[in-house]
Design a protein around this motif. Structure first.
Motif, PDB file in Angstrom:
ATOM      1  N   ILE A 207     -18.532   3.675   1.550  1.00  0.00           N
ATOM      2  CA  ILE A 207     -17.594   2.766   1.462  1.00  0.00           C
ATOM      3  C   ILE A 207     -17.282   2.005   2.745  1.00  0.00           C
ATOM      4  CG2 ILE A 207     -15.221   2.331   0.484  1.00  0.00           C
ATOM      5  CD1 ILE A 207     -17.086   3.023  -1.592  1.00  0.00           C
ATOM      6  N   SER A 208     -17.430   0.744   2.937  1.00  0.00           N
ATOM      7  CA  SER A 208     -17.367   0.156   4.372  1.00  0.00           C
ATOM      8  C   SER A 208     -15.855  -0.157   4.595  1.00  0.00           C
ATOM      9  CB  SER A 208     -18.306  -1.125   4.272  1.00  0.00           C
ATOM     10  OG  SER A 208     -17.523  -2.183   3.569  1.00  0.00           O
ATOM     11  N   LEU A 209     -15.746  -0.241   5.911  1.00  0.00           N
ATOM     12  CA  LEU A 209     -14.198  -0.399   6.369  1.00  0.00           C
ATOM     13  C   LEU A 209     -14.014  -2.039   5.855  1.00  0.00           C
ATOM     14  CD1 LEU A 209     -11.954  -0.337   8.339  1.00  0.00           C
ATOM     15  CD2 LEU A 209     -13.348  -1.482   9.883  1.00  0.00           C
ATOM     16  N   LYS A 210     -14.834  -2.619   5.654  1.00  0.00           N
ATOM     17  CA  LYS A 210     -14.794  -4.361   5.047  1.00  0.00           C
ATOM     18  C   LYS A 210     -14.197  -4.059   3.823  1.00  0.00           C
ATOM     19  CE  LYS A 210     -17.377  -8.260   4.324  1.00  0.00           C
ATOM     20  NZ  LYS A 210     -18.747  -8.978   4.473  1.00  0.00           N
ATOM     21  N   GLU A 211     -14.966  -3.201   3.009  1.00  0.00           N
ATOM     22  CA  GLU A 211     -14.566  -3.059   1.547  1.00  0.00           C
ATOM     23  C   GLU A 211     -12.941  -2.488   1.227  1.00  0.00           C
ATOM     24  OE1 GLU A 211     -17.242  -1.036  -1.031  1.00  0.00           O
ATOM     25  OE2 GLU A 211     -15.978  -1.075  -2.818  1.00  0.00           O
ATOM     26  N   MET A 212     -12.767  -1.396   2.018  1.00  0.00           N
ATOM     27  CA  MET A 212     -11.255  -0.912   2.066  1.00  0.00           C
ATOM     28  C   MET A 212     -10.284  -1.730   2.476  1.00  0.00           C
ATOM     29  SD  MET A 212     -11.712   3.034   3.331  1.00  0.00           S
ATOM     30  CE  MET A 212     -13.112   2.915   4.742  1.00  0.00           C
ATOM     31  N   LYS A 213     -10.749  -2.747   3.529  1.00  0.00           N
ATOM     32  CA  LYS A 213      -9.775  -3.763   3.849  1.00  0.00           C
ATOM     33  C   LYS A 213      -9.452  -4.624   2.710  1.00  0.00           C
ATOM     34  CE  LYS A 213     -10.420  -4.159   8.674  1.00  0.00           C
ATOM     35  NZ  LYS A 213     -11.125  -5.036   9.798  1.00  0.00           N
ATOM     36  N   GLN A 214     -10.151  -4.732   1.779  1.00  0.00           N
ATOM     37  CA  GLN A 214      -9.923  -5.702   0.493  1.00  0.00           C
ATOM     38  C   GLN A 214      -8.326  -5.089  -0.324  1.00  0.00           C
ATOM     39  OE1 GLN A 214     -13.277  -5.754  -1.794  1.00  0.00           O
ATOM     40  NE2 GLN A 214     -14.566  -6.632  -0.316  1.00  0.00           N
ATOM     41  N   TYR A 215      -8.270  -3.810  -0.032  1.00  0.00           N
ATOM     42  CA  TYR A 215      -7.176  -3.282  -0.526  1.00  0.00           C
ATOM     43  C   TYR A 215      -5.900  -2.766   0.369  1.00  0.00           C
ATOM     44  CZ  TYR A 215     -10.911  -2.590  -3.986  1.00  0.00           C
ATOM     45  OH  TYR A 215     -11.937  -2.955  -4.785  1.00  0.00           O
ATOM     46  N   LYS A 216      -5.870  -3.570   1.351  1.00  0.00           N
ATOM     47  CA  LYS A 216      -4.986  -3.268   2.405  1.00  0.00           C
ATOM     48  C   LYS A 216      -3.613  -3.741   2.197  1.00  0.00           C
ATOM     49  CE  LYS A 216      -5.992  -7.495   5.315  1.00  0.00           C
ATOM     50  NZ  LYS A 216      -4.709  -8.283   4.947  1.00  0.00           N
ATOM     51  N   ASP A 217      -3.418  -4.704   1.144  1.00  0.00           N
ATOM     52  CA  ASP A 217      -2.109  -5.067   0.701  1.00  0.00           C
ATOM     53  C   ASP A 217      -1.902  -4.080  -0.494  1.00  0.00           C
ATOM     54  OD1 ASP A 217      -1.959  -6.892   2.947  1.00  0.00           O
ATOM     55  OD2 ASP A 217      -2.975  -8.328   1.624  1.00  0.00           O
ATOM     56  N   ASN A 218      -2.488  -3.419  -1.178  1.00  0.00           N
ATOM     57  CA  ASN A 218      -1.875  -2.631  -2.177  1.00  0.00           C
ATOM     58  C   ASN A 218      -2.492  -1.133  -2.182  1.00  0.00           C
ATOM     59  OD1 ASN A 218      -4.998  -3.059  -3.448  1.00  0.00           O
ATOM     60  ND2 ASN A 218      -4.067  -5.120  -3.135  1.00  0.00           N
ATOM     61  N   ALA A 219      -3.595  -0.745  -2.936  1.00  0.00           N
ATOM     62  CA  ALA A 219      -3.812   0.649  -3.055  1.00  0.00           C
ATOM     63  C   ALA A 219      -3.886   1.479  -1.529  1.00  0.00           C
ATOM     64  CB  ALA A 219      -4.996   0.812  -3.664  1.00  0.00           C
ATOM     65  N   LEU A 220      -4.553   0.794  -0.545  1.00  0.00           N
ATOM     66  CA  LEU A 220      -4.710   1.410   0.594  1.00  0.00           C
ATOM     67  C   LEU A 220      -3.926   0.686   1.972  1.00  0.00           C
ATOM     68  CD1 LEU A 220      -8.628   1.518   0.680  1.00  0.00           C
ATOM     69  CD2 LEU A 220      -6.974   3.314   0.053  1.00  0.00           C
ATOM     70  N   GLN A 221      -2.699   0.088   1.448  1.00  0.00           N
ATOM     71  CA  GLN A 221      -1.845  -0.390   2.340  1.00  0.00           C
ATOM     72  C   GLN A 221      -1.393   0.493   3.279  1.00  0.00           C
ATOM     73  OE1 GLN A 221       1.863  -2.031   0.296  1.00  0.00           O
ATOM     74  NE2 GLN A 221       2.131  -3.492   1.878  1.00  0.00           N
ATOM     75  N   GLU A 222      -0.990   1.914   2.797  1.00  0.00           N
ATOM     76  CA  GLU A 222      -0.593   3.010   4.140  1.00  0.00           C
ATOM     77  C   GLU A 222      -1.612   3.692   4.524  1.00  0.00           C
ATOM     78  OE1 GLU A 222       2.656   3.019   4.787  1.00  0.00           O
ATOM     79  OE2 GLU A 222       2.805   1.408   3.282  1.00  0.00           O
ATOM     80  N   LEU A 223      -3.003   3.579   4.414  1.00  0.00           N
ATOM     81  CA  LEU A 223      -3.931   4.418   4.859  1.00  0.00           C
ATOM     82  C   LEU A 223      -4.079   4.022   6.553  1.00  0.00           C
ATOM     83  CD1 LEU A 223      -6.398   6.284   3.861  1.00  0.00           C
ATOM     84  CD2 LEU A 223      -7.840   3.943   4.338  1.00  0.00           C
ATOM     85  N   ALA A 224      -4.007   5.209   6.923  1.00  0.00           N
ATOM     86  CA  ALA A 224      -3.722   5.258   8.396  1.00  0.00           C
ATOM     87  C   ALA A 224      -5.009   4.388   9.137  1.00  0.00           C
ATOM     88  CB  ALA A 224      -3.808   6.655   9.105  1.00  0.00           C
ATOM     89  N   LEU A 225      -6.115   4.617   8.620  1.00  0.00           N
ATOM     90  CA  LEU A 225      -7.142   4.088   9.237  1.00  0.00           C
ATOM     91  C   LEU A 225      -7.069   2.419   9.221  1.00  0.00           C
ATOM     92  CD1 LEU A 225     -10.418   4.308  10.107  1.00  0.00           C
ATOM     93  CD2 LEU A 225     -10.764   3.548   7.621  1.00  0.00           C
ATOM     94  N   LEU A 226      -6.370   1.762   8.299  1.00  0.00           N
ATOM     95  CA  LEU A 226      -6.093   0.336   8.438  1.00  0.00           C
ATOM     96  C   LEU A 226      -4.805  -0.064   8.772  1.00  0.00           C
ATOM     97  CD1 LEU A 226      -7.186  -0.435   4.568  1.00  0.00           C
ATOM     98  CD2 LEU A 226      -8.710  -0.389   6.449  1.00  0.00           C
ATOM     99  N   ARG A 227      -4.022   0.614   9.509  1.00  0.00           N
ATOM    100  CA  ARG A 227      -2.895   0.509  10.047  1.00  0.00           C
ATOM    101  C   ARG A 227      -3.260  -0.255  11.496  1.00  0.00           C
ATOM    102  NH1 ARG A 227       1.504   1.327   6.568  1.00  0.00           N
ATOM    103  NH2 ARG A 227       2.523   0.457   8.250  1.00  0.00           N
ATOM    104  N   ARG A 228      -2.617  -1.190  11.822  1.00  0.00           N
ATOM    105  CA  ARG A 228      -2.863  -2.015  13.017  1.00  0.00           C
ATOM    106  C   ARG A 228      -3.378  -1.013  14.129  1.00  0.00           C
ATOM    107  NH1 ARG A 228      -0.709  -6.767  16.017  1.00  0.00           N
ATOM    108  NH2 ARG A 228       1.003  -5.852  16.848  1.00  0.00           N
ATOM    109  N   GLY A 229      -4.391  -1.481  14.627  1.00  0.00           N
ATOM    110  CA  GLY A 229      -4.776  -0.580  15.870  1.00  0.00           C
ATOM    111  C   GLY A 229      -4.682   0.900  15.928  1.00  0.00           C
ATOM    112  N   ASN A 230      -5.138   1.315  14.738  1.00  0.00           N
ATOM    113  CA  ASN A 230      -5.160   3.028  14.797  1.00  0.00           C
ATOM    114  C   ASN A 230      -6.449   3.349  14.993  1.00  0.00           C
ATOM    115  OD1 ASN A 230      -4.909   5.614  14.225  1.00  0.00           O
ATOM    116  ND2 ASN A 230      -3.361   5.158  12.762  1.00  0.00           N
TER     117      ASN A 230
END
Length: 160
Positions: free
Chosen positions: A112-135
DNA sequence: GCCAACGTTGGC
DNA sequence: GCCAACGTTGGC
């Protein structure tokens, strides 16, 4: 039980390296960030599950799953002057750095690529630490909801 | 305690 | 290789 995400550069240590390790396990040494250490030392427990994330590579993303198989204990590589992660300030009588043992569990059916996870950055994975800015943490918590969502993606066809 | 300089991470 | 985002260090 808690869920985690562990980062590793595959050129240094990949999920294949973990699978090929004796007993399919290794000590997760070399963590030299206080926040990451605190997660390991204070919150990780024997039996926890962790995503094995490949960073700094052609296709960054989650490659598989590992299981934490120990409590945290002092990272002895910090005491070894010949080790890449040597830290003269870590006193064996009052260790600064900790590690846990992790065991290979399985690879994902597809990474599951970072790119794919980013597709959910505004909903299901919004709070995922990996996707938080600059983490850039190498050890990050994952909620049960996030864990189940990502594992669910495994079964789907990747969206372009 | 402040903060500038420096080093590291990691996606791109 | 570039560079943004941080974390750490150390002078003051």
């Amino acid at each position: 039980m808690n869920y985690w995400l562990l980062k590793s550069e595959p050129s240094e240590f990949s999920i294949d390296d973990l699978e090929a390790s004796p007993n399919h396990q290794t000590c997760w040494d070399g963590v030299r960030n206080y926040q990451a250490r605190n997660f390991m030392r204070d919150a990780m427990a024997d039996g926890d599950l962790a995503f094995f994330y490949h960073s700094n590579c052609a296709e960054p993303g989650i490659a598989g799953i590992a299981r934490v198989v120990s409590a945290a204990y002092p990272d002895h590589t910090a005491f070894d002057p010949t080790d890449k992660h040597f830290d003269a300030a870590s006193d064996p009588d009052n260790p600064r750095w900790y590690m846990v043992d992790v065991r290979y569990e399985r690879k994902l059916l597809r990474p599951i690529s970072l790119k794919e996870m980013k597709q959910y950055k505004d909903n299901a994975l919004q709070e995922l630490a990996l996707l938080r800015r600059g983490n850039r943490l190498s050890v990050m918590p994952v909620t049960a909801e996030q864990w189940n969502f990502v594992v669910g993606l495994e079964q789907r066809k990747p969206v372009a």
